[in-house]
Motif scaffolding. Sequence first.
Motif, PDB file in Angstrom:
ATOM      1  N   ALA A   1       0.828  -1.204   0.000  1.00 39.33           N
ATOM      2  CA  ALA A   1       0.000   0.000   0.000  1.00 39.33           C
ATOM      3  C   ALA A   1       0.862   1.255   0.000  1.00 39.33           C
ATOM      4  O   ALA A   1       1.855   1.339   0.736  1.00 39.33           O
ATOM      5  CB  ALA A   1      -0.924  -0.011   1.210  1.00 39.33           C
ATOM      6  N   PRO A   2       0.493   2.283  -0.812  1.00 38.00           N
ATOM      7  CA  PRO A   2       1.290   3.518  -0.857  1.00 38.00           C
ATOM      8  C   PRO A   2       1.037   4.424   0.339  1.00 38.00           C
ATOM      9  O   PRO A   2       1.737   5.421   0.502  1.00 38.00           O
ATOM     10  CB  PRO A   2       0.820   4.179  -2.153  1.00 38.00           C
ATOM     11  CG  PRO A   2      -0.577   3.695  -2.349  1.00 38.00           C
ATOM     12  CD  PRO A   2      -0.614   2.299  -1.796  1.00 38.00           C
ATOM     13  N   ILE A   3       0.044   4.125   1.161  1.00 36.08           N
ATOM     14  CA  ILE A   3      -0.201   4.919   2.359  1.00 36.08           C
ATOM     15  C   ILE A   3       0.300   4.149   3.568  1.00 36.08           C
ATOM     16  O   ILE A   3       0.347   2.928   3.586  1.00 36.08           O
ATOM     17  CB  ILE A   3      -1.699   5.256   2.520  1.00 36.08           C
ATOM     18  CG1 ILE A   3      -2.528   3.993   2.692  1.00 36.08           C
ATOM     19  CG2 ILE A   3      -2.214   6.063   1.345  1.00 36.08           C
ATOM     20  CD1 ILE A   3      -3.985   4.273   3.035  1.00 36.08           C
ATOM     21  N   GLY A   4       0.664   4.903   4.601  1.00 33.77           N
ATOM     22  CA  GLY A   4       1.170   4.262   5.811  1.00 33.77           C
ATOM     23  C   GLY A   4       0.055   3.637   6.619  1.00 33.77           C
ATOM     24  O   GLY A   4      -0.990   4.245   6.822  1.00 33.77           O
ATOM     25  N   ILE A   5       0.286   2.388   7.087  1.00 33.22           N
ATOM     26  CA  ILE A   5      -0.722   1.662   7.858  1.00 33.22           C
ATOM     27  C   ILE A   5      -0.056   1.070   9.096  1.00 33.22           C
ATOM     28  O   ILE A   5       1.011   0.457   9.017  1.00 33.22           O
ATOM     29  CB  ILE A   5      -1.366   0.523   7.048  1.00 33.22           C
ATOM     30  CG1 ILE A   5      -1.947   1.056   5.732  1.00 33.22           C
ATOM     31  CG2 ILE A   5      -2.457  -0.181   7.867  1.00 33.22           C
ATOM     32  CD1 ILE A   5      -2.482  -0.035   4.821  1.00 33.22           C
ATOM     33  N   ALA A   6      -0.728   1.256  10.251  1.00 32.16           N
ATOM     34  CA  ALA A   6      -0.286   0.626  11.502  1.00 32.16           C
ATOM     35  C   ALA A   6      -1.446  -0.170  12.059  1.00 32.16           C
ATOM     36  O   ALA A   6      -2.551   0.342  12.212  1.00 32.16           O
ATOM     37  CB  ALA A   6       0.166   1.683  12.502  1.00 32.16           C
TER      38      ALA A   6
ATOM     39  N   GLY B   1      -4.475  -0.481  21.546  1.00 35.82           N
ATOM     40  CA  GLY B   1      -3.912   0.585  20.742  1.00 35.82           C
ATOM     41  C   GLY B   1      -2.421   0.509  20.563  1.00 35.82           C
ATOM     42  O   GLY B   1      -1.812   1.423  19.971  1.00 35.82           O
ATOM     43  N   VAL B   2      -1.774  -0.561  20.994  1.00 39.20           N
ATOM     44  CA  VAL B   2      -0.330  -0.723  20.839  1.00 39.20           C
ATOM     45  C   VAL B   2      -0.047  -1.330  19.470  1.00 39.20           C
ATOM     46  O   VAL B   2      -0.675  -2.318  19.072  1.00 39.20           O
ATOM     47  CB  VAL B   2       0.241  -1.610  21.959  1.00 39.20           C
ATOM     48  CG1 VAL B   2       1.728  -1.888  21.727  1.00 39.20           C
ATOM     49  CG2 VAL B   2       0.036  -0.942  23.318  1.00 39.20           C
ATOM     50  N   ILE B   3       0.906  -0.750  18.771  1.00 43.93           N
ATOM     51  CA  ILE B   3       1.200  -1.159  17.406  1.00 43.93           C
ATOM     52  C   ILE B   3       1.841  -2.539  17.393  1.00 43.93           C
ATOM     53  O   ILE B   3       2.818  -2.784  18.103  1.00 43.93           O
ATOM     54  CB  ILE B   3       2.136  -0.150  16.712  1.00 43.93           C
ATOM     55  CG1 ILE B   3       1.467   1.235  16.639  1.00 43.93           C
ATOM     56  CG2 ILE B   3       2.519  -0.618  15.303  1.00 43.93           C
ATOM     57  CD1 ILE B   3       2.383   2.330  16.139  1.00 43.93           C
ATOM     58  N   VAL B   4       1.279  -3.442  16.578  1.00 43.35           N
ATOM     59  CA  VAL B   4       1.843  -4.778  16.440  1.00 43.35           C
ATOM     60  C   VAL B   4       2.384  -5.000  15.026  1.00 43.35           C
ATOM     61  O   VAL B   4       3.220  -5.884  14.824  1.00 43.35           O
ATOM     62  CB  VAL B   4       0.798  -5.857  16.771  1.00 43.35           C
ATOM     63  CG1 VAL B   4       0.416  -5.789  18.245  1.00 43.35           C
ATOM     64  CG2 VAL B   4      -0.436  -5.728  15.904  1.00 43.35           C
ATOM     65  N   GLU B   5       1.894  -4.219  14.051  1.00 39.65           N
ATOM     66  CA  GLU B   5       2.408  -4.319  12.689  1.00 39.65           C
ATOM     67  C   GLU B   5       2.401  -2.924  12.064  1.00 39.65           C
ATOM     68  O   GLU B   5       1.485  -2.128  12.300  1.00 39.65           O
ATOM     69  CB  GLU B   5       1.548  -5.255  11.824  1.00 39.65           C
ATOM     70  CG  GLU B   5       1.638  -6.722  12.177  1.00 39.65           C
ATOM     71  CD  GLU B   5       2.948  -7.353  11.748  1.00 39.65           C
ATOM     72  OE1 GLU B   5       3.689  -6.705  10.986  1.00 39.65           O
ATOM     73  OE2 GLU B   5       3.231  -8.487  12.167  1.00 39.65           O
TER      74      GLU B   5
END
Length: 601
Positions: free
Chosen positions: A47-52, A58-62
């Motif tokens: 994907a050209p947009i940033g994804i978290a 709410g803790v980022i895993v990927e």
Amino acid sequence: MLTDTNGVTLPAAELERTLLAFAGEVAAAPPADDGALLRFTALFGAAPIGIALADPSGVIVEANAALAKLLGAATERLLGRHLAELAATPQDAGRLRAGLERITDAGDERRTVRGVHLDHRVDGGLITNVTLASLPGDQPGTRFPVLMAADADDLHLLGERLLHQNLHDPLTGLPNGAAFTARLEAALAAADDGEIALVYLDVDGFRVVNDGLGTGVADQVLKKVAGKLNAVFGGPHEGYEGYVARLSGDGFAALLRGPQLTRPHAVALVDRALADLNEPDYLDGQGIGVSASAGIVVRPAAEGEHVELLRAAELALHRAKEAGKAQWMLFDPQQDAHDRSRYQLGAVIAGALENGEFSLIYQPTVKLAKPDEIAAVNAGLRWHHPEQGELDSAEFYPLAQTTGMTVPLGRWLLAESLAATARWRDRYGDAAPDVCIRLPKRLATDPDLVLLVKEQLDRHALPARALRLCTDRESMFDGKGEVLDSFTVLADLGAQLVLTISGSSDLELIPRFGLPVRHVILSGAVIDALAEDPAETDVRHLGQLVTRAKELNLRIGAEGVRSAGHAQRLRELGVLAARGAFVTDSATGDEVDEMIERHAR
């Protein structure tokens, strides 16, 4: 192996229960759709947009590579951070936490937080729009937050590119009509003390270039035209500023404004532009030059609305076209008032025809040997306008040509004329005159004309010889010969063809092309010359025309005969019938009835 605690002091029995419970959860879970999982994984990574992707807290895993690039950090450094910690300021962190609460507690599917400052490890921060959403978890009732962000600079560039495309002509690169209107509105809204000039230009006969040389060359010509106009009018100049746009296929406009702008100055620029366009440009070895017509409006910038200014320039352009093209015309308010009145007439012709506002008007043609005997009547149209009174065809017919109403008017003229002829024949017998009508060119070239005439003749039980069709040299020899073809068929059916001539050259067309003409009508200077004290050469000229017409077995008439003496001179030279002021310039149907009845008695 599962119960090997590797130093953990949890009792084995308790660890076993925990592992068995986890195994039960795994066993009870539905089988995974490996294809969907692979597609999602590929989309996430590319994907050209940033994804978290985050856990329920709410803790980022990927995080994908696009988000790492956007924030200037390695993907690993983003994992384990709360989504709100990506913000560069406490205020923006609070906005992100509030957004996350909306999608988890309030159940919103998606939340966009605009203008968020995100932390960039190198640049310190960037401003972008952040979209928060949630994905369903692998257990019923669980939701996993997702954050998506794009580079605002890329969005800005894309927006600018789309805006430019929306406001500029793709061929010439000039602003388009929408941009020009916006610029004009802004110039008028400024309401300064300077003058404003609006110039409409249209390339004359551009279809010749397009059809003759092809669209590729035509596009190149338009680019050259745009460049020349922009060189003359565009950009800042001493005392004024110019703005050029392409409004349509071969239509352009220039807006000039400034404290030192004057009407002579604007006219001089237009003269220069028209001269530059005449200079040939060599494309594919061919020197191509074009001419253009222009309409000019110059007035104080504080006066008028943009719609009125545009309309005034367009009307001035139309007048330049009507005056012969390849020239400019200044807007004239008095002429505009006259044109408005004319155009209003043209716009309501269809309704007037439907409402019965038209009637027939006649010009009787009498036999010169028996002036009380009508040989034929030329039928025309008169409009009984509810406000402007009676209007002759010369006042509305050119407008009908512009609006395409000549065909309906011509059909009505044909039907009503033949109906009147049928009434006269029923009432007066052989004393009834033939009717002569001049069909509009568009009707004369209509492929259904012959059928239309035959239907009208049959409807009124009229022989074809009761109808005379009047025409002239210009109409007869149109570009494709369609008028001649139609009239030839009608002549074969028995209709009488009448040709108006002004000299021997017109007359000789009849034998040269084998025209099925039965009557000729002498008109113009050859008849006017015999009105009073004619010169011997004029008498001889007309006599020669009459002699030649008789040799061709044609019946000779005249129009524009002014007096009884005028008519007598024509009769002595062999003219058989005539119409004009010596009888009456025009007559209503009732007046024709009276004339026929006198003859019948």
